[in-house]
Design a protein around this motif. Sequence first.
Motif, short mmCIF file in Angstrom:
data_model
loop_
_atom_site.label_atom_id
_atom_site.label_comp_id
_atom_site.label_asym_id
_atom_site.label_seq_id
_atom_site.Cartn_x
_atom_site.Cartn_y
_atom_site.Cartn_z
N ARG A 1 1.93 3.12 -9.67
CA ARG A 1 3.35 3.09 -9.17
C ARG A 1 3.95 1.91 -9.36
NH1 ARG A 1 1.99 3.62 -2.88
NH2 ARG A 1 0.66 2.26 -3.56
N ASP A 2 4.35 1.64 -10.90
CA ASP A 2 4.70 0.24 -11.40
C ASP A 2 6.35 0.41 -10.93
OD1 ASP A 2 2.47 -0.74 -12.33
OD2 ASP A 2 2.77 0.20 -14.28
N ASP A 3 7.16 -0.87 -10.84
CA ASP A 3 8.34 -0.80 -10.22
C ASP A 3 9.10 -0.63 -11.72
OD1 ASP A 3 10.66 -1.12 -8.65
OD2 ASP A 3 10.98 -2.89 -9.72
N VAL A 4 9.85 0.65 -11.80
CA VAL A 4 10.58 0.93 -12.92
C VAL A 4 12.21 0.84 -12.51
CG1 VAL A 4 11.12 2.44 -14.99
CG2 VAL A 4 8.69 2.31 -14.05
N SER A 5 12.68 -0.28 -12.36
CA SER A 5 13.82 -0.23 -11.61
C SER A 5 15.22 0.45 -12.41
CB SER A 5 14.46 -1.81 -11.47
OG SER A 5 14.34 -2.43 -12.85
N ALA A 6 14.94 0.38 -13.93
CA ALA A 6 15.75 1.09 -14.71
C ALA A 6 15.94 2.56 -14.62
CB ALA A 6 15.64 0.67 -16.26
N ASP A 7 15.18 3.13 -14.12
CA ASP A 7 14.86 4.55 -13.99
C ASP A 7 15.18 5.13 -12.55
OD1 ASP A 7 14.80 4.56 -16.86
OD2 ASP A 7 12.46 4.77 -16.78
N ASP A 8 14.75 4.26 -11.65
CA ASP A 8 14.67 4.82 -10.22
C ASP A 8 16.40 4.67 -9.68
OD1 ASP A 8 12.18 4.79 -10.02
OD2 ASP A 8 11.98 2.72 -9.73
N PRO A 9 16.58 5.58 -8.82
CA PRO A 9 17.84 5.74 -8.34
C PRO A 9 17.97 4.59 -7.07
CG PRO A 9 16.56 7.40 -7.34
CD PRO A 9 15.81 6.85 -8.49
N ARG B 1 0.88 -1.13 -0.17
CA ARG B 1 -0.07 0.00 0.05
C ARG B 1 0.99 1.21 -0.07
NH1 ARG B 1 -3.00 -2.92 3.72
NH2 ARG B 1 -2.15 -1.85 5.46
N HIS B 2 2.20 1.21 0.74
CA HIS B 2 2.71 2.33 0.68
C HIS B 2 3.68 2.63 -0.46
CE1 HIS B 2 5.43 5.57 2.47
NE2 HIS B 2 6.49 4.75 2.39
N ALA B 3 4.45 1.35 -0.87
CA ALA B 3 5.39 1.59 -1.99
C ALA B 3 4.84 1.26 -3.24
CB ALA B 3 6.58 0.43 -1.61
N GLY B 4 4.01 0.47 -3.29
CA GLY B 4 3.27 -0.04 -4.58
C GLY B 4 3.54 -1.60 -4.81
N ARG B 5 2.56 -2.23 -5.23
CA ARG B 5 2.66 -3.67 -5.53
C ARG B 5 3.92 -4.21 -6.17
NH1 ARG B 5 -1.17 -6.22 -9.80
NH2 ARG B 5 0.46 -5.51 -11.17
N ASP B 6 4.12 -3.59 -7.46
CA ASP B 6 5.13 -4.08 -7.93
C ASP B 6 6.63 -3.84 -7.36
OD1 ASP B 6 3.54 -4.88 -10.10
OD2 ASP B 6 4.00 -3.08 -11.35
N ALA B 7 6.72 -2.99 -6.83
CA ALA B 7 8.05 -2.34 -6.21
C ALA B 7 8.26 -3.41 -4.79
CB ALA B 7 8.09 -0.99 -5.59
N THR B 8 7.10 -3.53 -4.09
CA THR B 8 7.26 -4.64 -2.94
C THR B 8 7.43 -6.01 -3.66
OG1 THR B 8 5.65 -3.38 -1.71
CG2 THR B 8 5.72 -5.58 -1.19
N ALA B 9 6.98 -6.50 -4.55
CA ALA B 9 7.08 -7.79 -5.10
C ALA B 9 8.76 -7.83 -5.63
CB ALA B 9 6.26 -8.02 -6.25
N ALA B 10 9.01 -6.72 -6.27
CA ALA B 10 10.61 -6.71 -6.81
C ALA B 10 11.52 -6.72 -5.65
CB ALA B 10 10.84 -5.33 -7.89
N ALA B 11 11.43 -6.00 -4.57
CA ALA B 11 12.10 -5.95 -3.34
C ALA B 11 12.13 -7.47 -2.89
CB ALA B 11 11.52 -4.88 -2.28
N LEU B 12 11.09 -8.21 -2.83
CA LEU B 12 11.23 -9.67 -2.35
C LEU B 12 11.92 -10.32 -2.89
CD1 LEU B 12 10.03 -11.42 0.22
CD2 LEU B 12 8.07 -11.53 -0.86
N ARG B 13 11.88 -10.32 -4.40
CA ARG B 13 12.52 -11.37 -5.37
C ARG B 13 14.12 -10.70 -5.22
NH1 ARG B 13 8.21 -9.64 -8.80
NH2 ARG B 13 6.93 -11.53 -9.00
N ALA B 14 14.67 -9.60 -4.98
CA ALA B 14 15.68 -9.12 -4.86
C ALA B 14 16.56 -9.50 -3.72
CB ALA B 14 15.83 -7.78 -5.08
#
Length: 545
Positions: free
Chosen positions: A326-334, A230-243
């Motif tokens: 808030r899709d996870d756009v890892s290539a553009d995020d710092p 809810r805070h960071a976005g669904r995709d960013a949360t899933a990506a963090a868990l996979r990372a």
Amino acid sequence: MSLRLRAVRALVLLVGFYLMGAVLLAAMAVFDWLAVTRLFSRVVEFQGAVLAVTALVAVAILRGMFSFLRAGRLGPVPHAVPVTPEEQPELWEQVNAAAEASGEAPPDELYLTAEVNAGVAEQSRLLGLLPGRRRMLLGVPLLAGLTVPRLRAVLAHEFGHYANLDARLGGVTMRGRQAVLHTVKVFSQGTTRLHYVIGSLYVGYARMFLRTSQSMARHQELAADQLAARHAGRDATAAALRALPVLHAAHAHYLEAYAGMGGPLGALPPVGEIHGGFRRLIAARPGERLAALSAGQRPPRPHRYNSHPPTAERLAAIEKLPSDDRDDVSADDPAALTLLRDPDRLFAALEARTLTPGAAALRRLSWDDLVMARAVADAEGWSRPLRLAVARALRTAAQGTAVRGTDKTPAGRGARARDAALEGEGTDTGLPGLEEVLDAFDGGLLWMDVADRMPKPPQAARLTGASARNFIRPRIFDGLAGMVHLRLASTGQATPDIAWSGRPGLALPAEWEKGMDDALDAAVADVPDTAPLRALLGGTPGPSA
């Protein structure tokens, strides 16, 4: 589960632990009274033995009971660097935002650690029912490997534990678990039969305790994931868990291949680079290249009472949530590391807190000097067994004795003594150089004598013919390659290559990169042909390796 039910469960588990201890202490007191007044009233020696054994067991029980009280305290964090909002405002801004999203107050303390992990703790009061001082631990490798949105998900997950009262109410059950496990450990170290019997009771209680709390702990993890999404976005949360498993594998590789590179040399990377170098590896291995470090690794087998649900279950629950903008756009995020001010200073401070005094006193080398020193040391280690074997074979040939000689003759005994002295010198003084080794190969000594003198396990010593040659050939290949590396390093033709995107070592001239393996294969063939290697060496002037 409601707050009241969780509190009741925690209190029941606490009372059960103390009740079991109190009952056991009372039973032993009654047994001691019976032993002194009834069973062994006339045998003083038996009375003393019984009292001694029960006293030891009583001490073990009391240690476990009092460890419950100590388990909830927040002790010092010697291997971490505290950071304040004034020192790191951008990082604290993310921490405060995650706290606000969860409806919780921010932590009182924030520490940066050297681990691929994040966590929260709280010094709760009244068995965890009243809040106390809070502490958050955040691993610097996470900051190096996660983007800012993914870090937000990690922070929100940790504050989800606060919001679910895990750090307070869960603290009761966790303190009880620590106390029980500590008591079990104490009893496992006991030497009496009574220790074993009572320890078995605590083992049974520990299993019951873990089974009872496991479902609640897993529910808490899933709830914390929901808050993170809810805070960071669904995709960013899933990506963090996979990372996370990828970062664990990458960090383990970094510590072994880079930070620990100078261990055999008694040397360390530059100040701040023991932990700071990991960011360079991350930057050089984006995406799939970083994930390749964990490819083929079997994930650790989860403990049967693991408080975390399987990662696949957590991801499935997150991905069921509706998508948002808030899709996870890892290539553009710092990278989250950009949130730190003066990261070099922080890396140096963290290094000072994690190194032992002995390690901190080791010499420091630049990355290039460290790579070169390790490459030379490795090459010397690869080449030395081959050079020793050739030296002994040449000595035997010069003396005109049979291969290996015989220990019963004076000449044979003398050769053996000289061989032992040569090996025990610990230096390369008197050992043949690269050209001498190649001359020995051309002279037919490789498979007639040298191969037999190479070190090998006892089982391999019984091999003969092609089997023996095929077994020892890779070791001779490595020894010859080591001598080539030493030659190229000594003439300045090989340069250090930190290779953040690969593995540190020597960068060889183009002609050597292209033709070295084929030339070495020819030199260690069943019929050695050293001409290709000598042709490459023709453009490599300099001292013998």
